[in-house]
Design a protein around this motif. Structure first.
Motif, short mmCIF file in Angstrom:
data_model
loop_
_atom_site.label_atom_id
_atom_site.label_comp_id
_atom_site.label_asym_id
_atom_site.label_seq_id
_atom_site.Cartn_x
_atom_site.Cartn_y
_atom_site.Cartn_z
N MET A 153 -11.92 -5.77 2.17
CA MET A 153 -10.61 -5.31 1.70
C MET A 153 -10.65 -4.97 0.22
SD MET A 153 -7.28 -6.92 3.44
CE MET A 153 -7.36 -8.51 2.66
N ARG A 154 -11.33 -5.80 -0.55
CA ARG A 154 -11.42 -5.52 -1.99
C ARG A 154 -12.01 -4.13 -2.23
NH1 ARG A 154 -14.80 -9.21 -6.36
NH2 ARG A 154 -14.77 -7.69 -8.07
N MET A 155 -13.04 -3.79 -1.48
CA MET A 155 -13.66 -2.47 -1.62
C MET A 155 -12.69 -1.37 -1.20
SD MET A 155 -17.04 -0.97 0.36
CE MET A 155 -18.09 -2.25 -0.30
N ALA A 156 -12.05 -1.55 -0.06
CA ALA A 156 -11.18 -0.51 0.50
C ALA A 156 -9.92 -0.29 -0.33
CB ALA A 156 -10.81 -0.86 1.93
N LEU A 157 -9.42 -1.34 -0.96
CA LEU A 157 -8.17 -1.26 -1.70
C LEU A 157 -8.33 -0.79 -3.14
CD1 LEU A 157 -6.50 -4.55 -0.43
CD2 LEU A 157 -5.94 -2.22 0.26
N GLU A 158 -9.58 -0.68 -3.59
CA GLU A 158 -9.81 -0.19 -4.95
C GLU A 158 -9.25 1.22 -5.11
OE1 GLU A 158 -11.22 -1.42 -7.78
OE2 GLU A 158 -11.28 -3.40 -6.84
N ILE A 159 -8.77 1.51 -6.30
CA ILE A 159 -8.29 2.85 -6.62
C ILE A 159 -9.48 3.73 -6.97
CG2 ILE A 159 -6.91 4.24 -8.21
CD1 ILE A 159 -5.27 2.59 -6.23
N LEU A 213 0.81 -1.22 0.00
CA LEU A 213 0.00 0.00 0.00
C LEU A 213 0.84 1.27 0.00
CD1 LEU A 213 -2.92 -0.90 2.41
CD2 LEU A 213 -3.13 -0.15 0.04
N GLY A 214 2.04 1.20 0.56
CA GLY A 214 2.90 2.38 0.60
C GLY A 214 2.24 3.51 1.37
N GLU A 215 2.13 4.68 0.73
CA GLU A 215 1.51 5.84 1.38
C GLU A 215 -0.01 5.79 1.36
OE1 GLU A 215 3.93 8.78 -1.05
OE2 GLU A 215 3.97 9.73 0.93
N ARG A 216 -0.58 4.79 0.70
CA ARG A 216 -2.04 4.59 0.63
C ARG A 216 -2.73 5.66 -0.22
NH1 ARG A 216 -3.13 1.40 6.27
NH2 ARG A 216 -0.97 0.74 6.50
N LYS A 217 -1.97 6.22 -1.14
CA LYS A 217 -2.56 7.24 -2.02
C LYS A 217 -3.58 6.63 -2.97
CE LYS A 217 1.36 10.49 -2.13
NZ LYS A 217 2.35 11.15 -3.01
N GLY A 218 -4.68 7.34 -3.16
CA GLY A 218 -5.65 6.99 -4.17
C GLY A 218 -6.64 5.89 -3.83
N ILE A 219 -6.49 5.24 -2.68
CA ILE A 219 -7.38 4.13 -2.36
C ILE A 219 -8.71 4.64 -1.82
CG2 ILE A 219 -5.47 2.55 -1.91
CD1 ILE A 219 -6.07 2.88 1.12
N VAL A 220 -9.74 3.80 -1.94
CA VAL A 220 -11.03 4.13 -1.35
C VAL A 220 -10.92 4.22 0.16
CG1 VAL A 220 -13.39 3.28 -1.04
CG2 VAL A 220 -12.31 3.16 -3.29
N GLU A 247 -26.50 -20.74 7.70
CA GLU A 247 -27.14 -20.04 8.83
C GLU A 247 -26.29 -18.92 9.41
OE1 GLU A 247 -24.09 -21.75 11.18
OE2 GLU A 247 -25.04 -22.45 9.34
N ALA A 248 -25.01 -18.88 9.05
CA ALA A 248 -24.09 -17.87 9.60
C ALA A 248 -24.18 -16.57 8.81
CB ALA A 248 -22.66 -18.39 9.59
N LEU A 249 -24.07 -15.46 9.54
CA LEU A 249 -24.09 -14.13 8.93
C LEU A 249 -23.12 -13.26 9.69
CD1 LEU A 249 -25.61 -12.48 6.71
CD2 LEU A 249 -27.14 -11.69 8.52
N VAL A 250 -22.10 -12.74 8.99
CA VAL A 250 -21.03 -11.97 9.64
C VAL A 250 -20.83 -10.66 8.91
CG1 VAL A 250 -18.59 -11.94 10.29
CG2 VAL A 250 -19.89 -14.07 10.46
N GLN A 251 -20.71 -9.61 9.68
CA GLN A 251 -20.50 -8.25 9.16
C GLN A 251 -19.07 -7.81 9.46
OE1 GLN A 251 -22.19 -4.92 11.42
NE2 GLN A 251 -22.98 -4.10 9.50
N VAL A 252 -18.40 -7.28 8.46
CA VAL A 252 -17.05 -6.73 8.62
C VAL A 252 -17.03 -5.30 8.09
CG1 VAL A 252 -14.66 -6.86 7.82
CG2 VAL A 252 -15.83 -8.93 8.57
N SER A 253 -16.42 -4.41 8.85
CA SER A 253 -16.18 -3.04 8.42
C SER A 253 -14.74 -2.71 8.73
CB SER A 253 -17.13 -2.08 9.14
OG SER A 253 -16.94 -0.76 8.69
N LEU A 254 -14.03 -2.11 7.77
CA LEU A 254 -12.62 -1.83 7.99
C LEU A 254 -12.21 -0.51 7.38
CD1 LEU A 254 -10.92 -2.45 5.15
CD2 LEU A 254 -11.35 -4.79 5.82
N ASP A 255 -11.08 -0.03 7.86
CA ASP A 255 -10.53 1.26 7.43
C ASP A 255 -9.02 1.15 7.43
OD1 ASP A 255 -9.77 3.92 7.11
OD2 ASP A 255 -10.55 4.59 9.05
N PHE A 256 -8.40 1.37 6.28
CA PHE A 256 -6.93 1.40 6.22
C PHE A 256 -6.47 2.76 6.71
CE2 PHE A 256 -7.52 -2.30 3.53
CZ PHE A 256 -6.46 -3.10 3.93
#
Length: 216
Positions: free
Chosen positions: A193-199, A101-108, A119-128
Motif C-alpha cells: 500500500m505504501r508503494m501504491a499510495l505514493e504520489i 483517495l478520492g478520485e485517486r489522481k496522481g497515485i502510483v 520461516e514465513a514468506l508472503v507475497q502481496v500485489s495490489l492495485d487501487f
C-alpha cells in the motif's frame, strides 16, 4: 570550428500539490460501532482499540510499515465472537481508504512486496483499480493464534478490498508458524500500500489509467 549545443534545457520537474489525504468514517450497526480516522501521508502512528488484541497488533503493522497514521476505535458483540467486529473494522477501514483517495489522481496505483518473518514468506500485489477482487492464498496451519480465529484473516481482507475498491493478491511462499504467516501478510500488505499510495510527481494530478478513469 565550434559545435553548437543543440540540446534544449531540461524542464524542471514540477511536483503537483495535493490536498491532505485524511479521512474519518463512522459505521454503526446493531452489532458494532466503529470509528476510523486515517492519514495516508502520516508517520506510522497507530491508536487501535478494537477489543481484539491480535487484530490491534496487525493494525499496528499496517500503520507502521505503510506509514499511515491510524486511529481505530470499536465496540461490538465480541461476547458472541470476534467475527462481526473483525469484519466491520475491515469495512470501515476500506471506506476510509476510498474516501481519503478520492478520485485517486496522481497515485502510483500499483504496489507489491515480499515480506519474510523468520520461516514465513508472503507475497502481496495490489492495485487501487476501482475493481474489488481478492485472491487469497494463505494456508494457516492452526485454527487460532491466541484467541484469534485465523479464518478471520481472510474475512478482514475481503472487507477491506470490497470497500476500498482494491484488487489484492496474497500468496504464501513459505511458512509453518501461524503467527508468522499472518504478520508477514500484514507487513507485505502495508508495504504494498505504501508503494501504491505514493504520489507520482510525473502524473501531474492525472488519473493513473490509460482509460482516463478508474472504475468505482
Amino acid at each position: 570550428m565550434q559545435t553548437q549545443n543543440t540540446h534544449l534545457p531540461s524542464s524542471p520537474l514540477i511536483i503537483p500539490s495535493f490536498a491532505p489525504r485524511i479521512a474519518s468514517v463512522s459505521r454503526t450497526t446493531q452489532e458494532t460501532d466503529v470509528q476510523v480516522t486515517l492519514n495516508l501521508d502520516g508517520q506510522g502512528n497507530c491508536d487501535a482499540a478494537t477489543g481484539i488484541p491480535f487484530l490491534d497488533h496487525m493494525l499496528h503493522q499496517i500503520a507502521s510499515h505503510g506509514l499511515i497514521d491510524l486511529e481505530i476505535k470499536s465496540t461490538g458483540d465480541i461476547h458472541i465472537d470476534d467475527h462481526h467486529t473483525n469484519e466491520d473494522v475491515g469495512i470501515t477501514l476500506g471506506q476510509a481508504l476510498a474516501k481519503a483517495l478520492g478520485e485517486r489522481k496522481g497515485i502510483v496505483r500499483f504496489g507489491h512486496f515480499i515480506a519474510p518473518l523468520d520461516e514465513a514468506l508472503v507475497q502481496v500485489s495490489l492495485d487501487f483499480s476501482g475493481r474489488p477482487h481478492l485472491s487469497y492464498g494463505l494456508q494457516i496451519p492452526t485454527q487460532r493464534v491466541g484467541n484469534y480465529d485465523t479464518q478471520l484473516v481472510r474475512e478482514f481482507f475481503v472487507a477491506v478490498v470490497n470497500h476500498s475498491q482494491m484488487t489484492l493478491h496474497i500468496r504464501q511462499l513459505d511458512g509453518v508458524n501461524s503467527h508468522h504467516i499472518i504478520e508477514a501478510t500484514f507487513k507485505a500488505f502495508a508495504r504494498s500500500m505504501r508503494m501504491a499510495l505514493e504520489i507520482d510527481p510525473r502524473r501531474t494530478n492525472s488519473i493513473p489509467s490509460s482509460k482516463g478513469v478508474l472504475m468505482a
